[in-house]
Motif scaffolding. Structure first.
Motif, PDB file in Angstrom:
ATOM      1  N   MET A 154     -11.754 -17.098  -6.907  1.00  0.00           N
ATOM      2  CA  MET A 154     -11.686 -15.643  -6.853  1.00  0.00           C
ATOM      3  C   MET A 154     -13.070 -15.081  -6.568  1.00  0.00           C
ATOM      4  SD  MET A 154     -10.134 -12.775  -9.364  1.00  0.00           S
ATOM      5  CE  MET A 154     -11.294 -13.065 -10.658  1.00  0.00           C
ATOM      6  N   THR A 155     -13.116 -14.273  -5.534  1.00  0.00           N
ATOM      7  CA  THR A 155     -14.343 -13.572  -5.182  1.00  0.00           C
ATOM      8  C   THR A 155     -14.240 -12.143  -5.708  1.00  0.00           C
ATOM      9  OG1 THR A 155     -13.431 -12.798  -3.099  1.00  0.00           O
ATOM     10  CG2 THR A 155     -14.590 -14.934  -3.068  1.00  0.00           C
ATOM     11  N   LYS A 156     -15.322 -11.441  -5.598  1.00  0.00           N
ATOM     12  CA  LYS A 156     -15.350 -10.040  -5.994  1.00  0.00           C
ATOM     13  C   LYS A 156     -14.345  -9.243  -5.163  1.00  0.00           C
ATOM     14  CE  LYS A 156     -18.925  -6.694  -7.142  1.00  0.00           C
ATOM     15  NZ  LYS A 156     -20.342  -6.367  -7.068  1.00  0.00           N
ATOM     16  N   GLU A 157     -14.247  -9.551  -3.871  1.00  0.00           N
ATOM     17  CA  GLU A 157     -13.305  -8.853  -2.985  1.00  0.00           C
ATOM     18  C   GLU A 157     -11.859  -9.099  -3.400  1.00  0.00           C
ATOM     19  OE1 GLU A 157     -15.852 -10.832  -1.836  1.00  0.00           O
ATOM     20  OE2 GLU A 157     -17.158  -9.163  -1.274  1.00  0.00           O
ATOM     21  N   THR A 158     -11.560 -10.367  -3.748  1.00  0.00           N
ATOM     22  CA  THR A 158     -10.200 -10.704  -4.183  1.00  0.00           C
ATOM     23  C   THR A 158      -9.860  -9.968  -5.477  1.00  0.00           C
ATOM     24  OG1 THR A 158     -10.437 -12.902  -3.203  1.00  0.00           O
ATOM     25  CG2 THR A 158      -8.642 -12.596  -4.772  1.00  0.00           C
ATOM     26  N   PHE A 159     -10.795  -9.961  -6.406  1.00  0.00           N
ATOM     27  CA  PHE A 159     -10.579  -9.269  -7.680  1.00  0.00           C
ATOM     28  C   PHE A 159     -10.294  -7.789  -7.445  1.00  0.00           C
ATOM     29  CE2 PHE A 159     -12.391  -6.808 -11.242  1.00  0.00           C
ATOM     30  CZ  PHE A 159     -11.562  -7.247 -12.259  1.00  0.00           C
ATOM     31  N   GLU A 160     -11.090  -7.161  -6.585  1.00  0.00           N
ATOM     32  CA  GLU A 160     -10.909  -5.739  -6.323  1.00  0.00           C
ATOM     33  C   GLU A 160      -9.587  -5.470  -5.600  1.00  0.00           C
ATOM     34  OE1 GLU A 160     -14.478  -4.070  -4.619  1.00  0.00           O
ATOM     35  OE2 GLU A 160     -15.667  -4.669  -6.357  1.00  0.00           O
ATOM     36  N   GLU A 161      -9.189  -6.377  -4.739  1.00  0.00           N
ATOM     37  CA  GLU A 161      -7.904  -6.224  -4.053  1.00  0.00           C
ATOM     38  C   GLU A 161      -6.742  -6.318  -5.048  1.00  0.00           C
ATOM     39  OE1 GLU A 161      -5.282  -9.030  -1.194  1.00  0.00           O
ATOM     40  OE2 GLU A 161      -7.355  -8.725  -0.566  1.00  0.00           O
ATOM     41  N   LEU A 162      -6.798  -7.295  -5.951  1.00  0.00           N
ATOM     42  CA  LEU A 162      -5.736  -7.450  -6.949  1.00  0.00           C
ATOM     43  C   LEU A 162      -5.686  -6.258  -7.903  1.00  0.00           C
ATOM     44  CD1 LEU A 162      -6.186 -11.242  -7.767  1.00  0.00           C
ATOM     45  CD2 LEU A 162      -4.358 -10.187  -6.409  1.00  0.00           C
ATOM     46  N   ALA A 163      -6.847  -5.780  -8.298  1.00  0.00           N
ATOM     47  CA  ALA A 163      -6.896  -4.614  -9.189  1.00  0.00           C
ATOM     48  C   ALA A 163      -6.337  -3.380  -8.492  1.00  0.00           C
ATOM     49  CB  ALA A 163      -8.323  -4.365  -9.664  1.00  0.00           C
ATOM     50  N   ALA A 164      -6.685  -3.197  -7.225  1.00  0.00           N
ATOM     51  CA  ALA A 164      -6.178  -2.045  -6.476  1.00  0.00           C
ATOM     52  C   ALA A 164      -4.661  -2.125  -6.300  1.00  0.00           C
ATOM     53  CB  ALA A 164      -6.865  -1.953  -5.113  1.00  0.00           C
ATOM     54  N   LEU A 165      -4.126  -3.343  -6.287  1.00  0.00           N
ATOM     55  CA  LEU A 165      -2.676  -3.533  -6.203  1.00  0.00           C
ATOM     56  C   LEU A 165      -1.988  -3.325  -7.559  1.00  0.00           C
ATOM     57  CD1 LEU A 165      -2.485  -6.643  -3.865  1.00  0.00           C
ATOM     58  CD2 LEU A 165      -1.692  -4.327  -3.358  1.00  0.00           C
ATOM     59  N   GLN A 166      -2.755  -2.895  -8.565  1.00  0.00           N
ATOM     60  CA  GLN A 166      -2.256  -2.589  -9.899  1.00  0.00           C
ATOM     61  C   GLN A 166      -1.822  -3.843 -10.663  1.00  0.00           C
ATOM     62  OE1 GLN A 166      -2.642   0.827 -10.682  1.00  0.00           O
ATOM     63  NE2 GLN A 166      -3.535   0.668  -8.651  1.00  0.00           N
ATOM     64  N   CYS A 167      -2.427  -4.998 -10.355  1.00  0.00           N
ATOM     65  CA  CYS A 167      -2.097  -6.240 -11.058  1.00  0.00           C
ATOM     66  C   CYS A 167      -2.592  -6.175 -12.502  1.00  0.00           C
ATOM     67  CB  CYS A 167      -2.737  -7.438 -10.363  1.00  0.00           C
ATOM     68  SG  CYS A 167      -2.022  -7.806  -8.759  1.00  0.00           S
ATOM     69  N   ALA A 168      -1.791  -6.712 -13.397  1.00  0.00           N
ATOM     70  CA  ALA A 168      -2.177  -6.819 -14.805  1.00  0.00           C
ATOM     71  C   ALA A 168      -3.113  -8.015 -14.966  1.00  0.00           C
ATOM     72  CB  ALA A 168      -0.934  -7.005 -15.674  1.00  0.00           C
ATOM     73  N   VAL A 169      -3.816  -8.067 -16.090  1.00  0.00           N
ATOM     74  CA  VAL A 169      -4.737  -9.169 -16.362  1.00  0.00           C
ATOM     75  C   VAL A 169      -3.992 -10.498 -16.272  1.00  0.00           C
ATOM     76  CG1 VAL A 169      -6.198 -10.238 -18.121  1.00  0.00           C
ATOM     77  CG2 VAL A 169      -6.284  -7.770 -17.782  1.00  0.00           C
ATOM     78  N   GLU A 170      -2.797 -10.567 -16.861  1.00  0.00           N
ATOM     79  CA  GLU A 170      -2.020 -11.805 -16.866  1.00  0.00           C
ATOM     80  C   GLU A 170      -1.702 -12.262 -15.443  1.00  0.00           C
ATOM     81  OE1 GLU A 170      -1.034  -9.006 -18.600  1.00  0.00           O
ATOM     82  OE2 GLU A 170      -1.910  -9.687 -20.491  1.00  0.00           O
ATOM     83  N   GLU A 171      -1.418 -11.324 -14.566  1.00  0.00           N
ATOM     84  CA  GLU A 171      -1.115 -11.677 -13.184  1.00  0.00           C
ATOM     85  C   GLU A 171      -2.344 -12.237 -12.476  1.00  0.00           C
ATOM     86  OE1 GLU A 171       2.359  -8.441 -12.176  1.00  0.00           O
ATOM     87  OE2 GLU A 171       0.279  -7.736 -12.263  1.00  0.00           O
TER      88      GLU A 171
END
Length: 132
Positions: free
Chosen positions: A14-31
């Motif tokens: 996981m890169t910073k970009e991937t993390f930000e993409e997942l967060a922007a997609l409203q992913c929960a921590v567990e996801e």
């Protein structure tokens, strides 16, 4: 700030970009944990190292980007569809064009009716109480 680090999980990096993409997609921590294949402790440490902020704070902040993107996409669709414009108009402005006194008078009539029920309604109400 130091160069962003990569979090190596069991499933993927996981890169910073991937993390930000997942967060922007409203992913929960567990996801996010399942997607990367890591633990919350490691994700928290990675987040603090890269952002100098706690995981939950960064997720909350970055999720706003996703909500804004959703809103932007909605506005783009509004420009293209009269049906969507009508739906949104009715959703956000249901009383537009109505005289506000109508709603107030209807509320007063409903309150008066509740305060002074008709005799038949009272008989039915007490009859139901006796049957129970």
């Amino acid at each position: 700030m130091d160069e962003p680090t990569v979090l190596r999980g069991l499933r993927r990096e996981m890169t910073k970009e991937t993390f930000e993409e997942l967060a922007a997609l409203q992913c929960a921590v567990e996801e996010i944990l399942g997607y990367v294949g890591t633990t919350e402790r490691k994700l928290e440490a990675w987040c603090r190292k890269n952002y100098r902020r706690p995981l939950k704070e960064m997720l909350s902040m970055i999720r706003q980007d996703g909500l804004i993107a959703i809103r932007r996409a909605s506005f783009e669709q509004l420009k293209k569809s009269a049906t969507i414009i009508t739906q949104q108009y009715n959703r956000f402005l249901p009383d537009a064009g109505r005289d506000p006194r109508e709603s107030a008078e209807a509320a007063i009539r409903a309150l008066n009716a509740a305060m002074a029920p008709e005799p038949e309604e009272l008989r039915d109400l007490y009859r139901e109480g006796e049957e129970a």
